[in-house]
Scaffold this active site. Structure first.
Site, mmCIF file in Angstrom:
data_model
loop_
_atom_site.group_PDB
_atom_site.id
_atom_site.type_symbol
_atom_site.label_atom_id
_atom_site.label_comp_id
_atom_site.label_asym_id
_atom_site.label_seq_id
_atom_site.Cartn_x
_atom_site.Cartn_y
_atom_site.Cartn_z
ATOM 1 N N ALA A 63 0.789 -1.345 0.249
ATOM 2 C CA ALA A 63 0.011 -0.030 0.030
ATOM 3 C C ALA A 63 0.953 1.080 -0.111
ATOM 4 O O ALA A 63 1.986 1.132 0.275
ATOM 5 C CB ALA A 63 -0.850 -0.082 1.194
ATOM 6 N N GLY A 108 0.642 -4.931 0.944
ATOM 7 C CA GLY A 108 -0.341 -5.043 0.210
ATOM 8 C C GLY A 108 -0.379 -5.882 -1.135
ATOM 9 O O GLY A 108 -1.242 -6.208 -1.668
ATOM 10 N N GLU A 111 -0.401 -9.388 -0.052
ATOM 11 C CA GLU A 111 -1.912 -9.558 0.305
ATOM 12 C C GLU A 111 -2.941 -9.596 -1.197
ATOM 13 O O GLU A 111 -3.784 -10.433 -1.197
ATOM 14 C CB GLU A 111 -2.551 -8.140 0.991
ATOM 15 C CG GLU A 111 -1.887 -8.423 2.583
ATOM 16 C CD GLU A 111 -2.218 -7.243 3.334
ATOM 17 O OE1 GLU A 111 -1.764 -6.078 2.964
ATOM 18 O OE2 GLU A 111 -2.390 -7.471 4.593
ATOM 19 N N GLU A 131 4.652 -4.942 7.586
ATOM 20 C CA GLU A 131 3.902 -3.928 8.117
ATOM 21 C C GLU A 131 4.515 -3.313 9.668
ATOM 22 O O GLU A 131 4.408 -2.296 9.857
ATOM 23 C CB GLU A 131 2.282 -4.154 8.292
ATOM 24 C CG GLU A 131 1.699 -3.893 6.932
ATOM 25 C CD GLU A 131 2.031 -5.207 6.213
ATOM 26 O OE1 GLU A 131 2.621 -6.234 6.301
ATOM 27 O OE2 GLU A 131 1.181 -5.237 5.082
HETATM 28 N N1 CO8 Z 1 4.493 3.193 -1.101
HETATM 29 C C1 CO8 Z 1 4.856 4.460 -1.551
HETATM 30 N N2 CO8 Z 1 6.135 4.546 -2.528
HETATM 31 C C2 CO8 Z 1 6.677 3.422 -2.737
HETATM 32 C C3 CO8 Z 1 6.599 2.163 -1.896
HETATM 33 C C4 CO8 Z 1 5.052 2.129 -1.118
HETATM 34 N N3 CO8 Z 1 4.793 0.623 -0.636
HETATM 35 N N4 CO8 Z 1 7.383 1.279 -2.376
HETATM 36 C C5 CO8 Z 1 8.241 1.925 -2.976
HETATM 37 N N5 CO8 Z 1 7.854 2.941 -3.359
HETATM 38 C C6 CO8 Z 1 8.487 4.251 -4.104
HETATM 39 C C7 CO8 Z 1 9.730 4.830 -3.374
HETATM 40 O O1 CO8 Z 1 9.429 5.665 -2.387
HETATM 41 C C8 CO8 Z 1 10.369 5.310 -4.628
HETATM 42 O O2 CO8 Z 1 9.979 6.597 -4.635
HETATM 43 P P1 CO8 Z 1 11.084 7.590 -5.163
HETATM 44 O O3 CO8 Z 1 11.748 7.174 -6.319
HETATM 45 O O4 CO8 Z 1 10.019 8.738 -5.528
HETATM 46 O O5 CO8 Z 1 11.758 7.917 -3.959
HETATM 47 C C9 CO8 Z 1 10.154 4.366 -5.605
HETATM 48 O O6 CO8 Z 1 8.968 3.663 -5.135
HETATM 49 C C10 CO8 Z 1 11.177 3.117 -5.775
HETATM 50 O O7 CO8 Z 1 11.496 2.863 -4.641
HETATM 51 P P2 CO8 Z 1 12.928 2.532 -3.905
HETATM 52 O O8 CO8 Z 1 13.957 3.514 -4.345
HETATM 53 O O9 CO8 Z 1 12.818 2.276 -2.384
HETATM 54 O O10 CO8 Z 1 13.442 1.077 -4.658
HETATM 55 P P3 CO8 Z 1 14.516 0.120 -4.273
HETATM 56 O O11 CO8 Z 1 14.701 -0.733 -4.956
HETATM 57 O O12 CO8 Z 1 15.585 0.713 -3.408
HETATM 58 O O13 CO8 Z 1 13.685 -0.755 -2.899
HETATM 59 C C11 CO8 Z 1 11.777 -1.964 -2.028
HETATM 60 C C12 CO8 Z 1 12.389 -1.497 -3.464
HETATM 61 C C13 CO8 Z 1 12.567 -2.702 -1.126
HETATM 62 C C14 CO8 Z 1 10.464 -2.674 -2.250
HETATM 63 C C15 CO8 Z 1 11.434 -0.577 -1.268
HETATM 64 O O14 CO8 Z 1 10.830 0.348 -2.124
HETATM 65 C C16 CO8 Z 1 10.508 -0.690 0.033
HETATM 66 O O15 CO8 Z 1 11.045 -1.269 1.130
HETATM 67 N N6 CO8 Z 1 9.272 -0.293 -0.372
HETATM 68 C C17 CO8 Z 1 8.086 -0.560 0.868
HETATM 69 C C18 CO8 Z 1 7.774 -1.916 0.968
HETATM 70 C C19 CO8 Z 1 7.047 -2.021 2.229
HETATM 71 O O16 CO8 Z 1 7.170 -1.626 3.225
HETATM 72 N N7 CO8 Z 1 5.684 -2.386 1.724
HETATM 73 C C20 CO8 Z 1 4.414 -2.467 2.747
HETATM 74 C C21 CO8 Z 1 3.698 -1.062 2.712
HETATM 75 S S1 CO8 Z 1 2.709 -1.245 4.075
HETATM 76 C C22 CO8 Z 1 1.295 -2.001 3.192
HETATM 77 O O17 CO8 Z 1 1.357 -2.576 2.307
HETATM 78 C C23 CO8 Z 1 -0.061 -2.203 4.373
HETATM 79 C C24 CO8 Z 1 -0.972 -2.901 3.523
HETATM 80 C C25 CO8 Z 1 -2.351 -2.776 4.290
HETATM 81 C C26 CO8 Z 1 -2.816 -1.171 4.358
HETATM 82 C C27 CO8 Z 1 -3.867 -0.930 5.486
HETATM 83 C C28 CO8 Z 1 -4.585 0.287 5.437
HETATM 84 C C29 CO8 Z 1 -4.527 1.143 6.486
#
Ligand code: CO8
Length: 261
Positions: A63, A108, A111, A131
């Site tokens: 998400a 997400g 999920e 999360e």
């Molecule tokens: N949300 C928003 N932006 C994201 C997300 C995300 N989940 N994942 C990646 N991005 C963005 C980054 O911010 C970045 O943007 P920018 O270039 O503008 O800085 C771009 O995508 C590329 O990402 P990275 O530079 O971080 O790429 P890397 O190759 O270095 O890393 C990863 C890749 C490991 C996947 C890393 O991006 C990461 O850890 N992302 C987050 C993963 C995560 O924690 N996901 C879980 C999110 S929480 C969730 O899903 C909860 C679901 C339930 C919600 C309930 C509602 C309340």
């Protein structure tokens, strides 16, 4: 639709989440687009849906953390409900859904893949529920579907530890059925979908219902459900034709495609 492409290829369709600059992270707009694409499925023609992510790197990286970061309690619960509603819709679509997981399937994204009937992935896929590292719980069905799909103990270990796992480990614990080289994933997904689409569509739908709904019931009720759904296949054109073809001793003719919708 800005963030989803939907393409029908004969009896199969491919829904691609397409927000590559954020690794296909799910914000409200993406969820709305997924819903719109689902609304547009022509069930008279499409017998199996594939869901994947755009690009080589990510299925869905979760998400959208930026969108979630300042939510109130009520807004967060509403966002969780929105995701749950869309994913439940996927889970209960009348046709089978295959997740072709082409890279990160985190939060997400994991999920979303678990709301599909079948998961296959590329060799660079990474699954996880990170999360608790962000100070939240999984909120798009992760606490419920992961525990049902793998085991409660394994789900708890992954969720409490916020540990991401690679494709091989995901296969070992039963989270994905098969791993393919990245460049072969979509062809494999389409082959799997075509193999499903050639079978009797009413029977396939009844199987999906029997398995999904049966898992929610006690064994006696689940078997009664199976009996009902089994019975309903009879007198359909597909059942008559499928059995008559098998029993026909004069088999030089080619099997015709099943016609029912
Ligand atoms: N949300 C928003 N932006 C994201 C997300 C995300 N989940 N994942 C990646 N991005 C963005 C980054 O911010 C970045 O943007 P920018 O270039 O503008 O800085 C771009 O995508 C590329 O990402 P990275 O530079 O971080 O790429 P890397 O190759 O270095 O890393 C990863 C890749 C490991 C996947 C890393 O991006 C990461 O850890 N992302 C987050 C993963 C995560 O924690 N996901 C879980 C999110 S929480 C969730 O899903 C909860 C679901 C339930 C919600 C309930 C509602 C309340």
């Amino acid at each position: 639709m800005e963030f989803v492409t939907y393409e029908q290829k004969g009896q199969i369709a491919v829904l691609t989440i397409s927000r590559e600059r954020a690794l296909n992270a799910l914000n409200s707009a993406v969820l709305n687009d997924i819903e719109e694409a689902l609304n547009g499925i022509n069930y008279d023609e499409v017998r199996c849906l594939i869901i994947t992510g755009a690009g080589q790197k990510s299925f869905v990286a979760g998400a959208d953390i930026a969108e979630m970061s300042n939510l109130s309690v009520a807004e967060a619960a509403a966002f969780s409900k929105k995701g749950n509603d869309v994913f439940r819709r996927i889970e209960t679509l009348p046709i089978p859904v295959i997740a072709a997981v082409n890279g990160f399937a985190l939060g997400g994204g994991c999920e979303l893949s678990m709301s599909c009937d079948i998961r296959i992935c590329s060799d660079n896929a990474v699954f996880g529920q990170p999360e608790v590292g962000l100070g939240i719980t999984p909120g798009f069905g992760g606490t419920q579907r992961l525990a049902r799909l793998v085991s409660p103990g394994m789900a708890k270990q992954l969720i409490y530890g916020a540990r991401n796992i690679k494709a091989e480990e995901a296969k070992r614990i039963g989270l994905v059925n098969e791993i393919y080289p990245a460049e072969e994933l979509m062809a494999a997904a389409e082959k799997l979908a075509s193999g499903i689409a050639k079978n009797a569509p009413i029977a396939v739908r009844q199987c999906k219902k029997a398995i999904n709904e049966g898992l929610e019931l006690g064994m006696d009720e689940a078997l009664a459900l199976e009996e009902k759904l089994f019975g309903e296949c009879f007198e359909t054109e597909d059942q008559r034709y499928g059995m008559a073809f098998f029993l026909d001793k004069n088999k030089e003719k080619v099997k015709e495609p099943f016609k029912n919708k």
